[in-house]
Scaffold this active site. Structure first.
Site, short mmCIF file in Angstrom:
data_model
loop_
_atom_site.label_atom_id
_atom_site.label_comp_id
_atom_site.label_asym_id
_atom_site.label_seq_id
_atom_site.Cartn_x
_atom_site.Cartn_y
_atom_site.Cartn_z
N LYS A 130 5.43 -5.66 8.72
CA LYS A 130 4.95 -4.51 7.98
C LYS A 130 6.20 -3.51 7.73
O LYS A 130 6.54 -3.09 8.74
CB LYS A 130 3.85 -3.68 8.64
CG LYS A 130 3.45 -2.57 8.07
CD LYS A 130 2.10 -1.80 9.14
CE LYS A 130 1.63 -0.58 8.31
NZ LYS A 130 0.49 -0.06 9.19
N GLY A 164 0.79 -1.25 -0.04
CA GLY A 164 -0.04 -0.03 -0.06
C GLY A 164 1.03 1.12 -0.23
O GLY A 164 2.14 1.14 0.00
N VAL A 202 3.74 -5.49 3.07
CA VAL A 202 3.78 -6.60 4.14
C VAL A 202 4.30 -7.71 3.59
O VAL A 202 4.06 -8.38 2.67
CB VAL A 202 2.33 -6.86 4.83
CG1 VAL A 202 2.38 -7.89 5.80
CG2 VAL A 202 1.62 -5.60 5.21
N ASP A 249 -9.99 4.02 10.73
CA ASP A 249 -9.91 3.61 9.45
C ASP A 249 -10.45 2.34 9.49
O ASP A 249 -10.12 1.22 8.92
CB ASP A 249 -8.43 3.54 9.04
CG ASP A 249 -8.46 3.39 7.35
OD1 ASP A 249 -9.56 3.71 6.75
OD2 ASP A 249 -7.35 2.85 6.89
#
Length: 450
Positions: free
Chosen positions: A24, A4, A9, A117
């Site tokens: 991550k 992203g 990841v 989120d």
């Protein structure tokens, strides 16, 4: 495993116990990294399994890039729905997911943490084969203490964005309940309730399905004028939604058409949006829609809170216990609910404390300067400039929603613009620099009606 804007990841393994972990790898170090670490440090007092949040192990640097190690999970809800070819999920399967996420949000709320989120991508199945309905909340990259969130900050994905974000109202933990409501609606429909590719269309469908926010909410919003315009017709609301042409004239952005639910005019229509095979399923869907109404209240102060939603008939199944005709359906629903590790006895209790040895001994503490001590506080005049000085605010939580009714003078003449200092304008530019709400020429009047 995934990638992203934050980084990627990858799969790794802990050398001490050979446990597989998800690492991550962030693209850069900075305030965002420290903010996430601060959030993870705060929620480390929770029992990750009982509170249904991802287990964080440690952070470290690899070739100059910050890395965070989490427990290995399976796939997120969006991917899971894709494996089902986007077929709507039955209410008996939505319920255990809803309950687990409500417990997670209740635990976060007890710590004063806003996830910011909540969406299908950030809810992961623990084991799609052996525990198909066991889920955990992940990705605390945008999480922070509720008291540090400034009015006007841009949070949440477009299709999951609460009205207070669109309008520029004060932000509380209630935005997470809105995100969860949109997530449950996605599971029921197999598609987002609100479009995700056009901000104007998202607000338009929100108004079409849920109704227009009350005038007092629109009046108090810092950014309401991007989507609403004043009108002075007697007997009608003081504001109306802008037309696509007016939106383009004000922001410089074209709108795009979109959504298969163009005829959906209220949430009640979701009860019959798909065929049902049994009366019990129909009653269950009615209860789910009633829960969604509480989670998607346009006024964040009136929106259901996690501990209230956990007592809702859809979660407790009290509506199914009252009629013996629903016995078989009730038994099947209870079996689905048993996949959750959450017991009813933990509702309302304080968060569970993790053992000290579960915390990384060399966990870096975010430097105080990373918390932006000089971050400007929202100017008082941005909190609804026409709030009467004598009006008392609610004692439970701050609010900037003035209770007002139009006077004859207001009906005959428009309100003057609110004067803004250069510092105010600079602040608005910083807060909305990544948003397409306003073109540059409108920043100076973003917090006041023209």
């Amino acid at each position: 495993m995934g990638e992203g804007s934050y980084g990627k990841v990858v799969k790794g393994q802990k050398l001490d116990d050979k446990r597989n972990v998800a690492i991550k790898v962030l693209k850069r170090d900075g305030e965002d990294v420290w903010r996430e670490l601060n959030a993870l440090r705060t929620i480390a007092v929770l029992d990750a399994d009982l509170c249904n949040v991802v287990q964080f192990y440690e952070c470290f640097n690899s070739m100059g890039r910050p890395c965070m190690a989490f427990e290995m999970l399976d796939l997120d809800l969006y991917q899971f729905m894709g494996t089902r070819k986007w077929a709507p999920m039955p209410c008996s399967e939505i319920r255990p997911i809803a309950k687990q996420l409500l417990v997670a949000l209740d635990a976060l709320a007890s710590l004063g943490v806003v996830h910011s989120d909540v969406k299908t991508d950030n809810v992961m199945l623990v084991d799609a084969v052996n525990q198909p309905l066991r889920v955990k909340l992940i990705d605390f990259g945008l999480a922070r203490s509720a008291v540090t969130i400034l009015q006007g900050e841009l949070l949440q994905a477009v299709a999951y964005r609460a009205p207070e974000i669109w309008l520029g109202l004060p932000i509380t933990e209630a935005i997470d309940m809105w995100g969860l409501g949109c997530t449950l609606a996605f599971l029921l429909l197999g598609i987002n309730l609100f479009p995700s590719h056009c901000e104007y269309q998202t607000v338009r469908f929100m108004v079409q399905i849920l109704g227009q926010p009350e005038d007092r909410l629109i009046q108090a919003g810092m950014f309401s004028q991007a989507f609403f315009v004043r009108q002075f017709a007697p007997g009608r609301p003081r504001f109306r939604l802008r037309t696509p042409e007016e939106y383009f004239a004000g922001t410089g952005y074209q709108t795009t058409a979109c959504s298969p639910f163009t005829t959906l005019s209220c949430l009640d229509q979701l009860v019959h949006i798909h065929p049902h095979h049994h009366d019990s399923e129909l009653e269950d869907r009615k209860a789910l829609v009633d829960l969604l109404k509480g989670m998607l209240d346009l006024d964040g102060r009136l929106r259901l809170r996690p501990h209230e939603a956990l007592q809702h008939p859809f979660i407790s199944m009290s509506h199914l216990r009252q009629d013996p005709r629903h016995t078989q359906y009730l038994i099947a629903s209870q079996q689905n609910l048993e996949v959750s590790a959450v017991k009813d006895s933990i509702q309302g209790q304080m968060p569970f404390v993790a053992p000290k040895d579960s915390l990384s001994p060399d966990w870096p503490v975010a430097p105080k300067e990373s918390l932006s001590p000089d971050w400007p506080v929202a100017p008082k005049e941005s909190l609804s400039p026409d709030w009467p000085a004598s009006s008392p605010k609610p004692s439970t939580e701050p609010s900037v929603y003035p209770e007002e009714s139009p006077s004859p003078e207001e009906a005959s003449s428009p309100e003057p613009s609110v004067a803004r200092t250069d510092e105010d304008v600079e602040r608005l530019v910083r807060l909305r620099c990544c948003s397409s709400f306003f073109s540059g020429k409108r920043f100076a009047s973003a917090a006041g009606w023209e």
